[in-house]
Design an enzyme around this catalytic site. Structure first.
Site, PDB file in Angstrom:
ATOM      1  N   GLN A 242      -8.957 -20.260 -18.075  1.00  0.00           N
ATOM      2  CA  GLN A 242      -8.936 -21.624 -17.544  1.00  0.00           C
ATOM      3  C   GLN A 242      -7.538 -22.011 -17.052  1.00  0.00           C
ATOM      4  OE1 GLN A 242     -11.926 -23.013 -17.362  1.00  0.00           O
ATOM      5  NE2 GLN A 242     -12.718 -21.219 -18.456  1.00  0.00           N
TER       6      GLN A 242
ATOM      7  N   PHE B  59       3.122  -8.879 -17.565  1.00  0.00           N
ATOM      8  CA  PHE B  59       2.889  -7.704 -16.734  1.00  0.00           C
ATOM      9  C   PHE B  59       3.274  -6.427 -17.485  1.00  0.00           C
ATOM     10  CE2 PHE B  59       4.449  -4.501 -13.746  1.00  0.00           C
ATOM     11  CZ  PHE B  59       3.377  -4.379 -12.883  1.00  0.00           C
TER      12      PHE B  59
ATOM     13  N   LYS C 288       0.950 -12.717  -2.029  1.00  0.00           N
ATOM     14  CA  LYS C 288       1.560 -11.880  -3.068  1.00  0.00           C
ATOM     15  C   LYS C 288       2.982 -11.477  -2.712  1.00  0.00           C
ATOM     16  CE  LYS C 288       1.523  -7.281  -4.998  1.00  0.00           C
ATOM     17  NZ  LYS C 288       0.998  -5.918  -4.851  1.00  0.00           N
TER      18      LYS C 288
ATOM     19  N   ARG D 207       4.047  -0.803   8.603  1.00  0.00           N
ATOM     20  CA  ARG D 207       5.032  -1.728   8.055  1.00  0.00           C
ATOM     21  C   ARG D 207       6.198  -1.970   9.014  1.00  0.00           C
ATOM     22  NH1 ARG D 207       3.482   2.303   5.155  1.00  0.00           N
ATOM     23  NH2 ARG D 207       2.142   2.004   3.340  1.00  0.00           N
TER      24      ARG D 207
ATOM     25  N   ASP E 151      -0.677  -9.747  -8.797  1.00  0.00           N
ATOM     26  CA  ASP E 151      -1.227  -8.500  -8.304  1.00  0.00           C
ATOM     27  C   ASP E 151      -2.494  -8.194  -9.097  1.00  0.00           C
ATOM     28  OD1 ASP E 151      -0.307  -7.736 -10.774  1.00  0.00           O
ATOM     29  OD2 ASP E 151       0.902  -6.064 -10.052  1.00  0.00           O
TER      30      ASP E 151
ATOM     31  N   ASN F 179       0.833  -1.210   0.000  1.00  0.00           N
ATOM     32  CA  ASN F 179       0.000   0.000   0.000  1.00  0.00           C
ATOM     33  C   ASN F 179       0.862   1.252   0.000  1.00  0.00           C
ATOM     34  OD1 ASN F 179      -2.465  -1.500   0.161  1.00  0.00           O
ATOM     35  ND2 ASN F 179      -2.034  -1.836   2.332  1.00  0.00           N
TER      36      ASN F 179
END
Length: 238
Positions: free
Chosen positions: A197, A215, A165, A123, A184, A74
């Site tokens: 699938q 990505f 993640k 954190r 992500d 975040n």
């Protein structure tokens, strides 16, 4: 350094190239062969690989990568960079080019109050959890390089704040587990649109390299998620 489609050209002496950059950029790996094998799996992978053929997975320090991904949650890049600079400046060992990255042992003995100047928010407690578990040996970063992937994932998730993640990112970018496949928001969209699938493991032992191609390609082509989505994913992961 400048990057070309199938090779990296360095402006450095041979000794530094051999001792530092050759390993860091994973130059002894046949990325052209890997790219060719991935391109045979799906037309979208062919397009994505052709879009950025010079992508490589760097051999980053596992501890530094773990801390960096913990701090990235975040968060945005300028702020992450600032926190890491303060972390090194406050607790890192001195070096010729500035302070280095603090060891887990150095951080393990600190408190939340000690970390307050980092301005890392929630954190900080995750950073301390990582430092203490690594120092105690409960999370052995060296062993995670060869541990079966499901076990390695679970081991990393012992750390407070490390979910699937972040664990996957640490495995791929910090431990060079090329079969790891971080999911992500963007990659979940990619899988829904192009491989409805499919599963990450379908990409094989170099799934992490496929992830990087997909990505990067998807971030530069955001319209794919709204235009012709059903047609793009009709073929599955073939």
């Amino acid at each position: 350094m400048r990057e070309e489609p199938d090779r990296l050209v360095f402006f450095t002496d041979a000794e530094t190239f051999s001792s530092v950059w050759e390993g860091y950029f994973d130059l002894d790996r046949d990325y052209a062969g890997i790219r060719e094998a991935l391109c045979r799996q799906h037309k979208i992978l062919r397009e994505a690989a052709a879009f950025a053929p010079g992508i490589r997975i760097l051999r980053q320090d596992p501890w530094e990568a773990l801390c960096s991904f913990i701090l990235s949650q975040n968060n945005h890049i300028p702020r992450i960079k600032g926190i890491i600079q303060r972390l090194c400046g406050q607790f890192g060992p001195p070096g010729e080019d500035g302070p280095g990255f603090p060891s887990p042992q150095r951080l393990a003995g600190l408190s939340l109050e000690d970390l307050a100047p980092l301005r890392s928010g929630f954190r900080a407690k995750y950073l301390l959890s990582a430092a203490r578990l690594v120092t105690e040996g409960a999370v052995d970063l060296q062993a995670l390089q060869t541990l079966p992937l499901p076990q390695a994932r679970l081991c990393l998730q012992q750390i407070a704040g490390v979910g699937p993640k972040v664990a996957e990112c640490v495995l791929l970018y910090g431990l060079h587990r090329l079969e790891a496949f971080p999911l992500d928001v963007w990659m979940k969209r990619v899988m829904q649109v192009w491989f409805p699938q499919g599963k990450p493991e379908d990409f094989g032992p170099y799934a992490g390299i496929a992830q990087q191609y997909l990505f990067h390609y998807s971030r530069h082509h955001p319209k794919i998620f709204t235009a012709n989505a059903s047609d793009a994913g009709a073929g599955g992961a073939k």
